[in-house]
Scaffold this motif. Structure first.
Motif, PDB file in Angstrom:
ATOM      1  N   ALA A   1      -4.034 -11.691   9.477  1.00  0.00           N
ATOM      2  CA  ALA A   1      -3.396 -10.386   9.695  1.00  0.00           C
ATOM      3  C   ALA A   1      -2.628  -9.943   8.449  1.00  0.00           C
ATOM      4  N   LEU A   2      -1.924 -10.872   7.820  1.00  0.00           N
ATOM      5  CA  LEU A   2      -1.215 -10.528   6.581  1.00  0.00           C
ATOM      6  C   LEU A   2      -2.187 -10.047   5.516  1.00  0.00           C
ATOM      7  N   GLY A   3      -3.316 -10.738   5.372  1.00  0.00           N
ATOM      8  CA  GLY A   3      -4.310 -10.352   4.381  1.00  0.00           C
ATOM      9  C   GLY A   3      -4.945  -9.003   4.696  1.00  0.00           C
ATOM     10  N   ILE A   4      -5.350  -8.818   5.941  1.00  0.00           N
ATOM     11  CA  ILE A   4      -6.033  -7.576   6.333  1.00  0.00           C
ATOM     12  C   ILE A   4      -5.106  -6.377   6.195  1.00  0.00           C
ATOM     13  N   PHE A   5      -3.941  -6.467   6.781  1.00  0.00           N
ATOM     14  CA  PHE A   5      -3.033  -5.323   6.738  1.00  0.00           C
ATOM     15  C   PHE A   5      -2.408  -5.159   5.359  1.00  0.00           C
ATOM     16  N   GLY A   6      -2.302  -6.267   4.620  1.00  0.00           N
ATOM     17  CA  GLY A   6      -1.888  -6.174   3.222  1.00  0.00           C
ATOM     18  C   GLY A   6      -2.929  -5.431   2.405  1.00  0.00           C
ATOM     19  N   GLY A   7      -4.205  -5.652   2.720  1.00  0.00           N
ATOM     20  CA  GLY A   7      -5.288  -4.932   2.050  1.00  0.00           C
ATOM     21  C   GLY A   7      -5.225  -3.440   2.328  1.00  0.00           C
ATOM     22  N   GLN A   8      -4.932  -3.077   3.555  1.00  0.00           N
ATOM     23  CA  GLN A   8      -4.799  -1.667   3.907  1.00  0.00           C
ATOM     24  C   GLN A   8      -3.637  -1.026   3.137  1.00  0.00           C
ATOM     25  N   PHE A   9      -2.526  -1.737   3.044  1.00  0.00           N
ATOM     26  CA  PHE A   9      -1.349  -1.260   2.320  1.00  0.00           C
ATOM     27  C   PHE A   9      -1.666  -1.122   0.827  1.00  0.00           C
ATOM     28  N   LEU A  10      -2.349  -2.139   0.288  1.00  0.00           N
ATOM     29  CA  LEU A  10      -2.692  -2.157  -1.133  1.00  0.00           C
ATOM     30  C   LEU A  10      -3.608  -1.005  -1.513  1.00  0.00           C
ATOM     31  N   MET A  11      -4.544  -0.675  -0.630  1.00  0.00           N
ATOM     32  CA  MET A  11      -5.501   0.403  -0.908  1.00  0.00           C
ATOM     33  C   MET A  11      -4.810   1.743  -1.150  1.00  0.00           C
ATOM     34  N   LYS A  12      -3.662   1.927  -0.548  1.00  0.00           N
ATOM     35  CA  LYS A  12      -2.931   3.186  -0.707  1.00  0.00           C
ATOM     36  C   LYS A  12      -2.250   3.284  -2.066  1.00  0.00           C
ATOM     37  N   ARG A  13      -2.124   2.155  -2.790  1.00  0.00           N
ATOM     38  CA  ARG A  13      -1.360   2.134  -4.030  1.00  0.00           C
ATOM     39  C   ARG A  13      -2.135   1.688  -5.263  1.00  0.00           C
ATOM     40  N   VAL A  14      -3.273   0.996  -5.069  1.00  0.00           N
ATOM     41  CA  VAL A  14      -4.026   0.440  -6.196  1.00  0.00           C
ATOM     42  C   VAL A  14      -5.491   0.868  -6.074  1.00  0.00           C
ATOM     43  N   PRO A  15      -6.134   1.269  -7.169  1.00  0.00           N
ATOM     44  CA  PRO A  15      -7.543   1.672  -7.102  1.00  0.00           C
ATOM     45  C   PRO A  15      -8.451   0.520  -6.645  1.00  0.00           C
ATOM     46  N   LEU A  16      -9.449   0.850  -5.843  1.00  0.00           N
ATOM     47  CA  LEU A  16     -10.371  -0.144  -5.318  1.00  0.00           C
ATOM     48  C   LEU A  16     -11.078  -0.917  -6.429  1.00  0.00           C
TER      49      LEU A  16
END
Length: 193
Positions: free
Chosen positions: A153-168
């Motif tokens: 869950a930390l990884g998945i939701f961290g990925g969602q959070f990261l996508m909003k701030r860092v280019p894919l």
């Protein structure tokens, strides 16, 4: 019957062991590309199977040739890194909107990735050892599953959070580089024994 103490101990041990492992990276990458709930459903199901196998065949896992397991894991990481780097061109940085993604396709991808990548992993062996040590497979299974789910869950939701701030494209390159390093470590362990 189950023991809350055993559940808590196993949760802590498995959570800490899995946190820096490939699951967090794999979950993060899946979380950047697909709907989080779909990814979590697949990953969570894979961890239930992962823990059931550890509990049921715990003593047999010690008999698997460690070199072969590490070799396969290393090759899987290299393949994963290649797929990440070759799957999209620089002009295709957009991720498809979550609504266009099939639940079964995304959950199946998460399930397969985690099940294969985690087979024979440290946490699976630790889960088997903890089940043998405590003689309480139900409590160990509950603690291990909850610990693994928490990391995912930390990884998945961290990925969602990261996508909003860092280019894919940057996330993909960094993840591929980490996978190459993990592949090197696994292959080294396979060769060195």
């Amino acid at each position: 019957m189950f023991s809350p103490t055993v559940i808590a101990v196993v949760f802590g041990v498995i959570f800490l062991a899995e946190l820096p492992d490939k699951t967090a990276l794999a979950s993060l990458m899946l979380g950047t590309r697909y709907r989080a709930g779909y990814v979590f459903a697949g990953v969570a199901a894979a961890f239930v199977v992962h823990v059931a196998l550890a509990i049921a065949a715990g003593s047999l896992l010690h008999l698997l040739p460690h070199r072969w397991v590490q070799g396969v894991v290393g090759l899987l990481f290299l393949g994963g890194a290649a797929m990440l780097l070759l799957s999209k061109g620089e002009d295709e940085e957009e991720v498809r909107p979550p609504a266009s993604q099939s639940f079964w396709k995304v959950a199946g991808a998460g399930f397969t990735l985690i099940l294969v990548a985690e087979f024979g992993d440290l946490t699976q062996i630790m889960t088997a050892n903890l089940a043998a040590r405590y003689g309480d497979p139900v409590s160990v299974a509950i603690g291990a599953v909850l610990g693994l789910w928490a990391v995912a869950a930390l990884g998945i939701f961290g990925g969602q959070f990261l996508m909003k701030r860092v280019p894919l494209s940057l996330i993909t390159k960094v993840a591929a580089a980490v996978m190459v390093v993990l592949a090197g470590v696994s292959l080294y362990e396979a060769i060195a024994g």
